[in-house]
Design a protein around this motif. Structure first.
Motif, PDB file in Angstrom:
ATOM      1  N   CYS A  55      -3.482 -74.050  40.547  1.00  0.00           N
ATOM      2  CA  CYS A  55      -3.318 -74.812  39.309  1.00  0.00           C
ATOM      3  C   CYS A  55      -4.071 -74.150  38.168  1.00  0.00           C
ATOM      4  O   CYS A  55      -4.828 -73.180  38.357  1.00  0.00           O
TER       5      CYS A  55
ATOM      6  N   THR B 216       5.311 -80.764  41.996  1.00  0.00           N
ATOM      7  CA  THR B 216       5.021 -81.890  41.128  1.00  0.00           C
ATOM      8  C   THR B 216       5.177 -81.465  39.676  1.00  0.00           C
ATOM      9  O   THR B 216       5.252 -80.267  39.377  1.00  0.00           O
ATOM     10  N   ASN B 217       5.233 -82.439  38.767  1.00  0.00           N
ATOM     11  CA  ASN B 217       5.270 -82.121  37.336  1.00  0.00           C
ATOM     12  C   ASN B 217       3.885 -82.215  36.711  1.00  0.00           C
ATOM     13  O   ASN B 217       3.729 -82.063  35.507  1.00  0.00           O
ATOM     14  N   SER B 218       2.865 -82.479  37.518  1.00  0.00           N
ATOM     15  CA  SER B 218       1.503 -82.596  37.020  1.00  0.00           C
ATOM     16  C   SER B 218       0.559 -81.844  37.948  1.00  0.00           C
ATOM     17  O   SER B 218       0.519 -82.116  39.154  1.00  0.00           O
ATOM     18  N   SER B 219      -0.215 -80.928  37.383  1.00  0.00           N
ATOM     19  CA  SER B 219      -1.149 -80.164  38.208  1.00  0.00           C
ATOM     20  C   SER B 219      -2.232 -81.047  38.807  1.00  0.00           C
ATOM     21  O   SER B 219      -2.787 -80.727  39.860  1.00  0.00           O
TER      22      SER B 219
ATOM     23  N   ARG C 248       5.022 -71.633  37.163  1.00  0.00           N
ATOM     24  CA  ARG C 248       5.534 -71.432  38.522  1.00  0.00           C
ATOM     25  C   ARG C 248       6.242 -70.089  38.649  1.00  0.00           C
ATOM     26  O   ARG C 248       6.226 -69.460  39.719  1.00  0.00           O
TER      27      ARG C 248
ATOM     28  N   THR D 290      -1.460 -81.874  31.620  1.00  0.00           N
ATOM     29  CA  THR D 290      -2.622 -81.024  31.896  1.00  0.00           C
ATOM     30  C   THR D 290      -3.599 -81.033  30.740  1.00  0.00           C
ATOM     31  O   THR D 290      -4.814 -81.236  30.910  1.00  0.00           O
TER      32      THR D 290
ATOM     33  N   THR E 205       1.696 -77.287  43.875  1.00  0.00           N
ATOM     34  CA  THR E 205       1.682 -76.752  42.516  1.00  0.00           C
ATOM     35  C   THR E 205       2.790 -77.388  41.692  1.00  0.00           C
ATOM     36  O   THR E 205       3.593 -78.179  42.199  1.00  0.00           O
ATOM     37  N   VAL E 206       2.837 -77.040  40.411  1.00  0.00           N
ATOM     38  CA  VAL E 206       3.888 -77.544  39.534  1.00  0.00           C
ATOM     39  C   VAL E 206       5.208 -76.865  39.890  1.00  0.00           C
ATOM     40  O   VAL E 206       5.226 -75.728  40.361  1.00  0.00           O
TER      41      VAL E 206
END
Length: 319
Positions: free
Chosen positions: A247, A228-231, A208, A108, A200-201
């Motif tokens: 996000c 996901t691990n990326s916004s 989260r 991010t 979202t993450v």
């Protein structure tokens, strides 16, 4: 590379290991390095004997890195990168200048903050700027091990033994597909997620956790999710119309994405981020300029969040 009282005396073994992981096989690594496949195999075996654990799982000709092997791969790449820079760093010491700046950031922060900040420092940047994206936990680790000069991360951050140069706080935002039924002039109610897919993450120990608390406090049952691990991945899902992203504002306002609208949430969920250095910094002469650039970029993002709230028809509630 020479290590006293050790049979491992050649950095080429580490280079061979990294090449195997990167290329996927001993044969491909041999072609990249311009040596024979048996030589690569021998060097990897020697390296395994030196570190004391298997670097690869072997099933005939098919190999794959072990979990320990992947961790060692990350460390090996850092060691090799530092060795590659050793000559330049030695010359910089001789000339009393900074040879390189090593930056470690969460995805991010790297996407939404780092480049605009560096653009404001173009006159003082060294020839080499190295940017690595990783988890917040590894950002802290790199700072403590002094393998990086600057760290960018969202909070919470265990920043004991680190120096926080600046910290900012704003709110999470909603990202929706432009022109969709959710693209209105009002703050997005959490009730929208009774019907829409949430993007979202997925790390439940970070932001989260706050999102989940907001849903629980307002009795919202999310219909479906994209985790996901990326916004930025969540934003792209929103742009494709397959979900609504919740996000951070750094990604939402710092990364230009076509086909989206950014809306405030009807429920305010706080988000904080900061700039860090080791306590003893190698670039201390430039920290004031870095902090000023970080402040300028971050203040612009906070202002955009506040403007989105002002332009909305309703006043956000407070979580």
């Amino acid at each position: 590379m020479s290590i006293s009282n050790s049979k491992f005396r050649d950095i080429r073994a580490m280079e061979a290991f990294v090449a195997v992981v990167s290329s996927g096989s001993m044969t491909a690594a041999a072609k990249i390095l311009g040596i024979s496949q048996p030589a690569v195999t021998r060097m990897v075996r020697d390296l395994e004997a030196y570190v004391g654990f298997d670097l690869f799982q072997r099933n005939g000709p098919v190999i794959s890195p072990t979990e320990q092997g992947m961790k060692f791969y990350d460390e090996s790449r850092r060691v090799m990168a530092n060795l590659d820079q050793l000559k330049d760093r030695a010359q910089a010491i001789r000339d009393d200048r900074i040879a390189a700046v090593d930056i470690v950031a969460t995805p991010t922060m790297a996407a939404g903050l780092v480049s605009p900040i560096l653009a404001r420092l173009s006159d003082v940047l060294p020839d080499l700027v190295h940017i690595e994206t990783t988890s917040a936990e590894r950002v802290v680790h790199a700072m403590r091990q002094r393998t990086a000069d600057l760290g960018f991360s969202a909070f919470p951050v265990d920043h004991e033994r680190l120096k926080c140069l600046a910290q900012f706080e704003s709110s999470l935002v909603a990202v929706v597909q432009k022109g969709s039924v959710y693209d209105t002039g009002e703050p997005l109610p959490l009730s929208a997620f009774n019907d829409a897919r949430l993007a979202t993450v997925g790390n439940s120990f970070r932001v989260r956790n706050q999102i989940d608390r907001a849903f629980q406090d307002h009795n919202i049952r999310v219909k479906a999710e994209i985790l996901t691990n990326s916004s930025l991945n969540a934003v792209m899902a929103a742009s494709a119309g397959i979900g609504i992203a919740i996000c951070d504002p750094v990604t939402a306002f710092g990364v230009p994405v076509q086909g989206i609208s950014i809306r405030p949430l009807a429920i305010q969920i706080k988000y904080s981020w900061g700039l860090f250095t080791p306590l003893e910094s190698n670039i201390r002469d430039h920290l004031t300029q870095l902090t000023e650039a970080f402040t300028e970029v971050s203040e612009a993002i906070v202002a955009k969040v506040e403007n989105s709230k002002t332009s909305a028809k309703a006043t956000p509630e407070s979580l």
